[in-house]
Write a protein that holds these residues in place. Structure first.
Motif, PDB file in Angstrom:
ATOM      1  N   LEU A  70     -37.859  -0.136   6.447  1.00 29.64           N
ATOM      2  CA  LEU A  70     -36.883   0.567   5.626  1.00 29.64           C
ATOM      3  C   LEU A  70     -35.870   1.318   6.495  1.00 29.64           C
ATOM      4  CD1 LEU A  70     -36.112   1.249   2.687  1.00 29.64           C
ATOM      5  CD2 LEU A  70     -37.525   3.300   2.930  1.00 29.64           C
ATOM      6  N   LEU A  71     -36.358   1.995   7.530  1.00 32.42           N
ATOM      7  CA  LEU A  71     -35.452   2.716   8.426  1.00 32.42           C
ATOM      8  C   LEU A  71     -34.569   1.756   9.218  1.00 32.42           C
ATOM      9  CD1 LEU A  71     -37.772   5.588   9.707  1.00 32.42           C
ATOM     10  CD2 LEU A  71     -35.792   5.782   8.192  1.00 32.42           C
ATOM     11  N   SER A  72     -35.099   0.602   9.585  1.00 31.63           N
ATOM     12  CA  SER A  72     -34.282  -0.396  10.281  1.00 31.63           C
ATOM     13  C   SER A  72     -33.161  -0.899   9.383  1.00 31.63           C
ATOM     14  CB  SER A  72     -35.142  -1.568  10.733  1.00 31.63           C
ATOM     15  OG  SER A  72     -36.044  -1.168  11.708  1.00 31.63           O
ATOM     16  N   LEU A  73     -33.482  -1.171   8.133  1.00 29.87           N
ATOM     17  CA  LEU A  73     -32.465  -1.613   7.185  1.00 29.87           C
ATOM     18  C   LEU A  73     -31.408  -0.529   6.983  1.00 29.87           C
ATOM     19  CD1 LEU A  73     -31.523  -3.822   5.245  1.00 29.87           C
ATOM     20  CD2 LEU A  73     -32.939  -2.741   3.486  1.00 29.87           C
ATOM     21  N   LEU A  74     -31.841   0.708   6.887  1.00 28.94           N
ATOM     22  CA  LEU A  74     -30.904   1.823   6.758  1.00 28.94           C
ATOM     23  C   LEU A  74     -29.991   1.895   7.984  1.00 28.94           C
ATOM     24  CD1 LEU A  74     -29.942   4.383   5.259  1.00 28.94           C
ATOM     25  CD2 LEU A  74     -31.692   5.628   6.532  1.00 28.94           C
ATOM     26  N   ASN A  75     -30.563   1.706   9.163  1.00 34.80           N
ATOM     27  CA  ASN A  75     -29.781   1.727  10.393  1.00 34.80           C
ATOM     28  C   ASN A  75     -28.710   0.634  10.380  1.00 34.80           C
ATOM     29  OD1 ASN A  75     -28.906   2.118  13.055  1.00 34.80           O
ATOM     30  ND2 ASN A  75     -30.532   0.854  13.868  1.00 34.80           N
ATOM     31  N   TYR A  76     -29.086  -0.584  10.003  1.00 35.23           N
ATOM     32  CA  TYR A  76     -28.113  -1.677   9.954  1.00 35.23           C
ATOM     33  C   TYR A  76     -27.009  -1.388   8.944  1.00 35.23           C
ATOM     34  CZ  TYR A  76     -31.104  -4.686  12.790  1.00 35.23           C
ATOM     35  OH  TYR A  76     -31.836  -5.228  13.801  1.00 35.23           O
ATOM     36  N   ASN A  77     -27.368  -0.810   7.808  1.00 38.57           N
ATOM     37  CA  ASN A  77     -26.357  -0.509   6.800  1.00 38.57           C
ATOM     38  C   ASN A  77     -25.421   0.608   7.244  1.00 38.57           C
ATOM     39  OD1 ASN A  77     -26.808  -2.441   4.710  1.00 38.57           O
ATOM     40  ND2 ASN A  77     -28.744  -1.433   4.338  1.00 38.57           N
ATOM     41  N   LEU A  78     -25.947   1.595   7.957  1.00 40.98           N
ATOM     42  CA  LEU A  78     -25.075   2.645   8.501  1.00 40.98           C
ATOM     43  C   LEU A  78     -24.125   2.070   9.549  1.00 40.98           C
ATOM     44  CD1 LEU A  78     -27.547   5.655   8.818  1.00 40.98           C
ATOM     45  CD2 LEU A  78     -25.649   5.390   7.206  1.00 40.98           C
ATOM     46  N   ARG A  79     -24.627   1.151  10.354  1.00 37.97           N
ATOM     47  CA  ARG A  79     -23.758   0.502  11.335  1.00 37.97           C
ATOM     48  C   ARG A  79     -22.695  -0.348  10.643  1.00 37.97           C
ATOM     49  NH1 ARG A  79     -26.811  -1.291  16.709  1.00 37.97           N
ATOM     50  NH2 ARG A  79     -28.081   0.558  17.021  1.00 37.97           N
ATOM     51  N   PHE A  80     -23.049  -0.963   9.514  1.00 34.11           N
ATOM     52  CA  PHE A  80     -22.053  -1.735   8.764  1.00 34.11           C
ATOM     53  C   PHE A  80     -20.955  -0.823   8.243  1.00 34.11           C
ATOM     54  CE2 PHE A  80     -20.510  -2.871   4.535  1.00 34.11           C
ATOM     55  CZ  PHE A  80     -19.697  -3.935   4.902  1.00 34.11           C
ATOM     56  N   ILE A  81     -21.318   0.345   7.757  1.00 35.60           N
ATOM     57  CA  ILE A  81     -20.306   1.287   7.259  1.00 35.60           C
ATOM     58  C   ILE A  81     -19.333   1.636   8.379  1.00 35.60           C
ATOM     59  CG2 ILE A  81     -19.974   3.641   6.413  1.00 35.60           C
ATOM     60  CD1 ILE A  81     -22.617   3.234   4.826  1.00 35.60           C
ATOM     61  N   LYS A  82     -19.868   1.852   9.560  1.00 33.33           N
ATOM     62  CA  LYS A  82     -19.018   2.148  10.718  1.00 33.33           C
ATOM     63  C   LYS A  82     -18.118   0.952  11.048  1.00 33.33           C
ATOM     64  CE  LYS A  82     -20.494   2.527  15.095  1.00 33.33           C
ATOM     65  NZ  LYS A  82     -21.256   3.049  16.240  1.00 33.33           N
ATOM     66  N   TRP A  83     -18.674  -0.263  11.018  1.00 33.59           N
ATOM     67  CA  TRP A  83     -17.918  -1.493  11.283  1.00 33.59           C
ATOM     68  C   TRP A  83     -16.808  -1.660  10.251  1.00 33.59           C
ATOM     69  CZ3 TRP A  83     -16.865  -5.535  14.345  1.00 33.59           C
ATOM     70  CH2 TRP A  83     -16.436  -6.724  13.769  1.00 33.59           C
ATOM     71  N   ASP A  84     -17.134  -1.447   8.972  1.00 32.88           N
ATOM     72  CA  ASP A  84     -16.158  -1.582   7.902  1.00 32.88           C
ATOM     73  C   ASP A  84     -15.036  -0.560   8.072  1.00 32.88           C
ATOM     74  OD1 ASP A  84     -15.400  -2.893   5.380  1.00 32.88           O
ATOM     75  OD2 ASP A  84     -15.767  -0.911   4.501  1.00 32.88           O
ATOM     76  N   PHE A  85     -15.401   0.658   8.437  1.00 35.18           N
ATOM     77  CA  PHE A  85     -14.407   1.706   8.671  1.00 35.18           C
ATOM     78  C   PHE A  85     -13.478   1.311   9.819  1.00 35.18           C
ATOM     79  CE2 PHE A  85     -13.134   5.598  10.927  1.00 35.18           C
ATOM     80  CZ  PHE A  85     -12.421   6.229   9.911  1.00 35.18           C
ATOM     81  N   LEU A  86     -14.043   0.772  10.894  1.00 37.36           N
ATOM     82  CA  LEU A  86     -13.246   0.341  12.040  1.00 37.36           C
ATOM     83  C   LEU A  86     -12.249  -0.742  11.638  1.00 37.36           C
ATOM     84  CD1 LEU A  86     -12.786   0.204  15.192  1.00 37.36           C
ATOM     85  CD2 LEU A  86     -14.450  -1.631  15.155  1.00 37.36           C
ATOM     86  N   LEU A  87     -12.702  -1.714  10.850  1.00 40.34           N
ATOM     87  CA  LEU A  87     -11.792  -2.778  10.422  1.00 40.34           C
ATOM     88  C   LEU A  87     -10.681  -2.230   9.538  1.00 40.34           C
ATOM     89  CD1 LEU A  87     -14.126  -5.813   9.649  1.00 40.34           C
ATOM     90  CD2 LEU A  87     -12.719  -5.405  11.660  1.00 40.34           C
TER      91      LEU A  87
END
Length: 97
Positions: free
Chosen positions: A38-55
């Motif tokens: 669950l924490l790993s999935l949360l980590n990936y989703n937080l990184r996606f938010i950062k990636w989306d923000f960067l784009l």
């Protein structure tokens, strides 16, 4: 590479105390595995938010689901030597744009 890692861990278990290794696996609570995943999935989703923000800051606007698919496809390659997944994401983006 994966076979080498498996052999390496097996040798470490044999050189160490194999009984302790087996006992550790038996005593490991499956509940902890659920929280780890669950924490790993949360980590990936937080990184996606950062990636989306960067784009979006770079004025690259694509469908979020497509963007999420590209991001996760890139993460599949990050465990490979050289982190080739980091090169896959821009290639996928260039195909869409």
């Amino acid at each position: 590479m994966i076979i080498f890692a498996l052999v390496f861990y097996f040798v470490l278990a044999v050189v160490g105390d194999i009984g302790d290794v087996v006992r550790s696996f038996r005593e490991f609570s499956i509940v902890f595995l659920f929280f780890i995943l669950l924490l790993s999935l949360l980590n990936y989703n937080l990184r996606f938010i950062k990636w989306d923000f960067l784009l979006r800051q770079s004025s690259i606007y694509i469908n979020r689901w497509t963007n999420y698919s590209i991001f996760m496809a890139g993460f599949a390659g990050t465990v490979s030597p050289g982190k080739s997944g980091e090169l896959i994401k821009p290639l996928f983006l260039s195909d869409i744009l």
